[in-house]
Motif scaffolding. Structure first.
Motif, PDB file in Angstrom:
ATOM      1  N   PRO A 288       0.850  -1.192   0.000  1.00  0.00           N
ATOM      2  CA  PRO A 288       0.000   0.000   0.000  1.00  0.00           C
ATOM      3  C   PRO A 288       0.889   1.247   0.000  1.00  0.00           C
ATOM      4  CG  PRO A 288      -0.616  -1.516   1.769  1.00  0.00           C
ATOM      5  CD  PRO A 288       0.666  -2.016   1.209  1.00  0.00           C
ATOM      6  N   LYS A 289       0.441   2.307  -0.641  1.00  0.00           N
ATOM      7  CA  LYS A 289       1.244   3.531  -0.682  1.00  0.00           C
ATOM      8  C   LYS A 289       1.162   4.229   0.664  1.00  0.00           C
ATOM      9  CE  LYS A 289       2.353   7.499  -3.575  1.00  0.00           C
ATOM     10  NZ  LYS A 289       3.697   6.954  -3.895  1.00  0.00           N
ATOM     11  N   ILE A 290       2.340   4.366   1.328  1.00  0.00           N
ATOM     12  CA  ILE A 290       2.404   5.008   2.635  1.00  0.00           C
ATOM     13  C   ILE A 290       3.556   6.006   2.592  1.00  0.00           C
ATOM     14  CG2 ILE A 290       2.570   4.652   5.122  1.00  0.00           C
ATOM     15  CD1 ILE A 290       1.896   1.705   4.620  1.00  0.00           C
ATOM     16  N   PRO A 291       3.277   7.274   2.346  1.00  0.00           N
ATOM     17  CA  PRO A 291       4.362   8.265   2.240  1.00  0.00           C
ATOM     18  C   PRO A 291       4.996   8.573   3.590  1.00  0.00           C
ATOM     19  CG  PRO A 291       2.231   9.345   2.082  1.00  0.00           C
ATOM     20  CD  PRO A 291       1.957   7.871   2.103  1.00  0.00           C
ATOM     21  N   THR A 292       6.234   9.064   3.525  1.00  0.00           N
ATOM     22  CA  THR A 292       7.015   9.446   4.704  1.00  0.00           C
ATOM     23  C   THR A 292       7.019   8.319   5.728  1.00  0.00           C
ATOM     24  OG1 THR A 292       6.107  11.661   4.322  1.00  0.00           O
ATOM     25  CG2 THR A 292       7.514  11.380   6.237  1.00  0.00           C
ATOM     26  N   ALA A 293       7.470   7.142   5.287  1.00  0.00           N
ATOM     27  CA  ALA A 293       7.449   5.973   6.157  1.00  0.00           C
ATOM     28  C   ALA A 293       8.667   5.101   5.903  1.00  0.00           C
ATOM     29  CB  ALA A 293       6.169   5.169   5.930  1.00  0.00           C
ATOM     30  N   ARG A 294       9.028   4.333   6.910  1.00  0.00           N
ATOM     31  CA  ARG A 294      10.127   3.394   6.780  1.00  0.00           C
ATOM     32  C   ARG A 294       9.834   2.157   7.620  1.00  0.00           C
ATOM     33  NH1 ARG A 294      14.802   6.244  10.629  1.00  0.00           N
ATOM     34  NH2 ARG A 294      13.449   6.548  12.445  1.00  0.00           N
ATOM     35  N   LEU A 295      10.352   1.022   7.191  1.00  0.00           N
ATOM     36  CA  LEU A 295      10.268  -0.214   7.952  1.00  0.00           C
ATOM     37  C   LEU A 295      11.622  -0.495   8.582  1.00  0.00           C
ATOM     38  CD1 LEU A 295       8.134  -2.326   5.466  1.00  0.00           C
ATOM     39  CD2 LEU A 295       7.387  -1.392   7.679  1.00  0.00           C
ATOM     40  N   LEU A 296      11.623  -0.829   9.870  1.00  0.00           N
ATOM     41  CA  LEU A 296      12.856  -0.986  10.629  1.00  0.00           C
ATOM     42  C   LEU A 296      13.208  -2.432  10.927  1.00  0.00           C
ATOM     43  CD1 LEU A 296      12.350   1.903  13.217  1.00  0.00           C
ATOM     44  CD2 LEU A 296      13.736   1.943  11.130  1.00  0.00           C
ATOM     45  N   ASP A 297      12.205  -3.318  10.979  1.00  0.00           N
ATOM     46  CA  ASP A 297      12.484  -4.705  11.340  1.00  0.00           C
ATOM     47  C   ASP A 297      11.419  -5.605  10.742  1.00  0.00           C
ATOM     48  OD1 ASP A 297      13.923  -6.748  12.463  1.00  0.00           O
ATOM     49  OD2 ASP A 297      13.309  -6.370  14.533  1.00  0.00           O
ATOM     50  N   VAL A 298      11.751  -6.914  10.658  1.00  0.00           N
ATOM     51  CA  VAL A 298      10.839  -7.884  10.067  1.00  0.00           C
ATOM     52  C   VAL A 298      11.081  -9.242  10.717  1.00  0.00           C
ATOM     53  CG1 VAL A 298      12.448  -8.377   8.161  1.00  0.00           C
ATOM     54  CG2 VAL A 298      10.004  -8.871   7.880  1.00  0.00           C
TER      55      VAL A 298
END
Length: 353
Positions: free
Chosen positions: A224-234
């Motif tokens: 999904p388009k999520i601006p101004t975002a980052r993923l840190l862990d999985v």
């Protein structure tokens, strides 16, 4: 109560977060003495009497430390410092597949990617991409197969151990936009996931990035388009069950970002938290998942079990960089950092039994 979560046209039924029972309590464990300022960035365990953690120490403004990394090992009773073959290193990640198969990653003093392998008796150092400089190794995954490195060199970077060296993995589309990877994980079935962020269409803000190998080849996942975002862990239980965490609006007032892969799509999942950062995630063999959350100045956990999310209060203020399950148990380690009233940063280790 059941709370519907809307992602586009998709509806997920999730239980709203409620206070958890005392049995879920986390406790602090004293780390060995480290030079100020110091913090721990990653942790990995092979069993109740064997775990590793890495981070930094002796971080003083205006001075280059001759020994800036912290490498710790748990022997079932205490944590103690260990040494790598070189000293001028910045270590960011560690992953232990067994007591005699441990990988750690980071950078050396030339800003070249660095990795080291523990075979049970000695460490061996590697420069995965040569003495080039500019590469960042953010995470390493040793479990379930050949070691994987994740990071960036202005674009997302993945590499896999081939028995003698690391080979860069080409993933179509990753060189299109500026970005990088923050974490990588492999499930017991061999599927693998890596997460980070990238600036799609050269936008002035990042969007979440997921690379995954669920059908034999790596590819960029549709999100999904999520601006101004980052993923840190999985963390992934299987090719059809993975969780990724991070934040949106992290350059202002951060808001939690939680995403789930069900084998066909990635969907954004809401939580009871409206502000803060989800910094770390890990689960056990039963599918119980723990997420570290930080909403300045307080710290807490989210726990997922049997389709329900609950909030769990941990020690009051640390930022937790990593969580790791202790294999064969429902216990976990967590590491991170806190600060005292003078602003000095110090390492934190937590344990959930």
């Amino acid at each position: 109560m059941r709370t519907p979560v809307f992602i586009g046209a998709v509806v997920l039924g999730l239980t709203a977060a409620v206070p958890a029972q005392a049995a879920t309590a986390w406790r602090t464990v004293t780390p060995p003495p480290l030079k100020p300022s110091n913090a721990l960035l990653d942790v990995s365990a092979t069993g109740p009497s064997d775990a590793w953690a890495v981070g930094y120490q002796d971080d003083v403004y205006g001075r280059v430390s001759p020994h800036p990394y912290a490498l710790l090992r748990w022997d079932g009773r205490t944590w103690s410092q260990r040494q790598l073959p070189e000293n001028s290193l910045t270590m960011s990640s560690i992953s232990a597949a067994s007591p005699d198969n441990v990988w750690t990653g980071g950078t050396d003093n030339t800003q070249s990617a660095y990795a080291a392998h523990w075979n049970g008796s000695a460490w061996q150092a590697f420069r995965p991409f040569g003495i080039l400089g500019g590469q960042i190794v953010s995470d390493v995954e040793a479990r379930g197969g050949n070691a994987l490195l994740a990071g960036g060199d202005s674009h997302a970077l993945l590499a896999e151990w081939n028995g003698t060296d690391f080979t860069e993995i080409t993933v179509p589309g990753t060189d299109t936009w500026y970005g990088g990877l923050n974490a990588v994980t492999r499930a017991t079935d061999g599927s693998a996931f890596a997460v980070g962020s990238w600036n799609v269409d050269d936008a002035g803000y990042p969007e979440p990035l997921v690379l995954q190998r669920t059908d034999g080849s790596w590819k960029v996942a549709a999100l999904p388009k999520i601006p101004t975002a980052r993923l840190l862990d999985v963390w992934a239980r299987s090719a059809t069950d993975a969780w990724a965490v991070g934040s949106t609006d992290y350059d202002g007032v951060p808001k939690p970002l939680l995403m789930h892969w069900d084998g066909s799509t990635w969907q954004r999942v809401t939580t009871a938290l409206t502000t803060g950062t989800l910094s770390s995630v890990a689960g056990d063999a039963t599918g119980t998942v723990w997420v570290g959350a930080y909403d300045y100045p307080k710290s807490l956990f989210l726990r997922y079990r049997a389709g329900k999310w609950t909030t769990v209060q941990g020690p009051p203020s640390p930022y937790l960089s990593a969580i790791a399950n202790i294999p064969g148990t429902s216990s976990f380690w967590a590491v991170g950092q806190d600060s005292d009233t003078a602003g000095s940063i110090f390492s934190v280790i937590e344990r959930k039994d």
